[in-house]
Design a protein around this motif. Structure first.
Motif, PDB file in Angstrom:
ATOM      1  N   LEU A  68     -30.937  -4.394  -4.884  1.00 42.55           N
ATOM      2  CA  LEU A  68     -29.839  -5.343  -5.004  1.00 42.55           C
ATOM      3  C   LEU A  68     -28.593  -4.680  -5.576  1.00 42.55           C
ATOM      4  CD1 LEU A  68     -29.052  -8.395  -4.865  1.00 42.55           C
ATOM      5  CD2 LEU A  68     -29.914  -8.583  -7.188  1.00 42.55           C
ATOM      6  N   MET A  69     -28.788  -3.679  -6.443  1.00 42.61           N
ATOM      7  CA  MET A  69     -27.664  -3.028  -7.105  1.00 42.61           C
ATOM      8  C   MET A  69     -26.770  -2.276  -6.124  1.00 42.61           C
ATOM      9  SD  MET A  69     -29.536  -1.757 -10.582  1.00 42.61           S
ATOM     10  CE  MET A  69     -28.051  -1.106 -11.336  1.00 42.61           C
ATOM     11  N   ARG A  70     -27.308  -1.872  -4.986  1.00 38.54           N
ATOM     12  CA  ARG A  70     -26.553  -1.070  -4.022  1.00 38.54           C
ATOM     13  C   ARG A  70     -25.869  -1.919  -2.959  1.00 38.54           C
ATOM     14  NH1 ARG A  70     -31.615   1.434  -4.589  1.00 38.54           N
ATOM     15  NH2 ARG A  70     -32.291   0.627  -2.599  1.00 38.54           N
ATOM     16  N   LYS A  71     -25.905  -3.224  -3.106  1.00 36.10           N
ATOM     17  CA  LYS A  71     -25.386  -4.108  -2.060  1.00 36.10           C
ATOM     18  C   LYS A  71     -24.093  -4.786  -2.508  1.00 36.10           C
ATOM     19  CE  LYS A  71     -29.924  -4.777  -0.246  1.00 36.10           C
ATOM     20  NZ  LYS A  71     -30.879  -5.618   0.364  1.00 36.10           N
ATOM     21  N   THR A  72     -23.434  -5.383  -1.566  1.00 41.23           N
ATOM     22  CA  THR A  72     -22.235  -6.167  -1.806  1.00 41.23           C
ATOM     23  C   THR A  72     -22.451  -7.539  -1.185  1.00 41.23           C
ATOM     24  OG1 THR A  72     -20.813  -4.233  -1.768  1.00 41.23           O
ATOM     25  CG2 THR A  72     -19.781  -6.314  -1.291  1.00 41.23           C
ATOM     26  N   PHE A  73     -22.029  -8.578  -1.873  1.00 42.44           N
ATOM     27  CA  PHE A  73     -22.205  -9.926  -1.370  1.00 42.44           C
ATOM     28  C   PHE A  73     -20.843 -10.588  -1.220  1.00 42.44           C
ATOM     29  CE2 PHE A  73     -26.021  -8.599  -3.420  1.00 42.44           C
ATOM     30  CZ  PHE A  73     -26.986  -8.993  -2.523  1.00 42.44           C
ATOM     31  N   CYS A  74     -20.553 -11.045  -0.019  1.00 44.33           N
ATOM     32  CA  CYS A  74     -19.303 -11.743   0.271  1.00 44.33           C
ATOM     33  C   CYS A  74     -19.635 -13.077   0.923  1.00 44.33           C
ATOM     34  CB  CYS A  74     -18.426 -10.909   1.196  1.00 44.33           C
ATOM     35  SG  CYS A  74     -17.849  -9.372   0.440  1.00 44.33           S
ATOM     36  N   PHE A  89     -14.889 -14.541  -1.014  1.00 45.74           N
ATOM     37  CA  PHE A  89     -15.259 -14.013  -2.325  1.00 45.74           C
ATOM     38  C   PHE A  89     -16.115 -12.766  -2.190  1.00 45.74           C
ATOM     39  CE2 PHE A  89     -14.793 -18.632  -2.875  1.00 45.74           C
ATOM     40  CZ  PHE A  89     -13.908 -18.686  -3.929  1.00 45.74           C
ATOM     41  N   HIS A  90     -16.000 -11.881  -3.179  1.00 45.03           N
ATOM     42  CA  HIS A  90     -16.780 -10.637  -3.218  1.00 45.03           C
ATOM     43  C   HIS A  90     -17.465 -10.501  -4.569  1.00 45.03           C
ATOM     44  CE1 HIS A  90     -16.809  -6.401  -4.701  1.00 45.03           C
ATOM     45  NE2 HIS A  90     -17.528  -6.250  -3.616  1.00 45.03           N
ATOM     46  N   ILE A  91     -18.776 -10.241  -4.528  1.00 41.70           N
ATOM     47  CA  ILE A  91     -19.569  -9.976  -5.733  1.00 41.70           C
ATOM     48  C   ILE A  91     -20.265  -8.634  -5.539  1.00 41.70           C
ATOM     49  CG2 ILE A  91     -21.549 -10.700  -7.136  1.00 41.70           C
ATOM     50  CD1 ILE A  91     -20.896 -13.581  -6.427  1.00 41.70           C
ATOM     51  N   ALA A  92     -20.169  -7.770  -6.527  1.00 48.02           N
ATOM     52  CA  ALA A  92     -20.868  -6.486  -6.486  1.00 48.02           C
ATOM     53  C   ALA A  92     -22.345  -6.717  -6.804  1.00 48.02           C
ATOM     54  CB  ALA A  92     -20.257  -5.512  -7.488  1.00 48.02           C
ATOM     55  N   GLY A  93     -23.211  -6.043  -6.064  1.00 47.76           N
ATOM     56  CA  GLY A  93     -24.646  -6.203  -6.259  1.00 47.76           C
ATOM     57  C   GLY A  93     -25.100  -5.875  -7.666  1.00 47.76           C
TER      58      GLY A  93
END
Length: 177
Positions: free
Chosen positions: A25-31, A71-75
């Motif tokens: 999850l830490m290596r992903k990006t969520f938009c 919106f953008h959230i860093a993993g």
């Protein structure tokens, strides 16, 4: 999990999360799209690193998407928030893949190489397994790769470029964000 925690639904529950690689999850990006006062934006506002009110497609003129925003959230931020929720609610996390899930009249049995579990409810978020395609069927396969680009200037973009197809297609459908 965040929504359930926000609504107090995890209190006094016995929950086990099975994940073969929770740190992925830490290596992903969520938009995601949404309005600021709607879920999920409303309860994860503290995790949102960027938000845009305008989009541009294929280098055309930027257009407003209000009342929606992108919106953008860093993993890594989401990972740490979920770790906080897991610890706060005494949720057990097992790093193991699920090999099978079977329902019967007594509930649900979840099998892994490490443990077999029985539960009344199971949320299964594993990707579906597709059977080979039949004649006339198509399975759309998508893959995404992203790069973080660092620059020396401090720039706050008021517009996000979506689906810029002005890149070499190389025999496939390719676009940039």
């Amino acid at each position: 999990l965040m929504c359930m925690d926000n609504q107090g639904l995890l209190h006094n529950k016995k929950i086990i999360i099975l994940d073969p690689d929770p740190k992925s999850l830490m290596r992903k990006t969520f938009c995601f799209w949404g309005e600021s006062d709607e879920m999920p934006a409303s309860f994860c506002q503290h995790l949102i690193r960027n938000e845009w009110e305008k989009v541009r497609v294929n280098q055309n003129t930027p257009e407003s998407i209000l009342p929606q925003k992108y919106f953008h959230i860093a993993g890594v931020d989401l990972y740490h928030e979920l770790q906080r929720i897991i610890k706060k609610n005494n949720i057990q996390l097992l790093e193991t893949p699920v090999s099978s899930i079977q329902s019967d009249s007594n509930g649900v049995e979840v099998n892994t190489s490490q443990v077999n579990l029985r539960a009344t409810k199971v949320f299964d978020s594993r990707p579906p397994r597709f059977l080979p395609t039949e004649r006339g069927e198509v399975h759309l396969l998508q893959s995404f790769i992203g790069f973080v680009i660092e620059i020396d200037q401090n720039i706050k973009a008021d517009c996000i470029d979506l689906m810029d197809f002005d890149v070499d297609q190389q025999g496939s459908t390719q676009f940039m964000y």
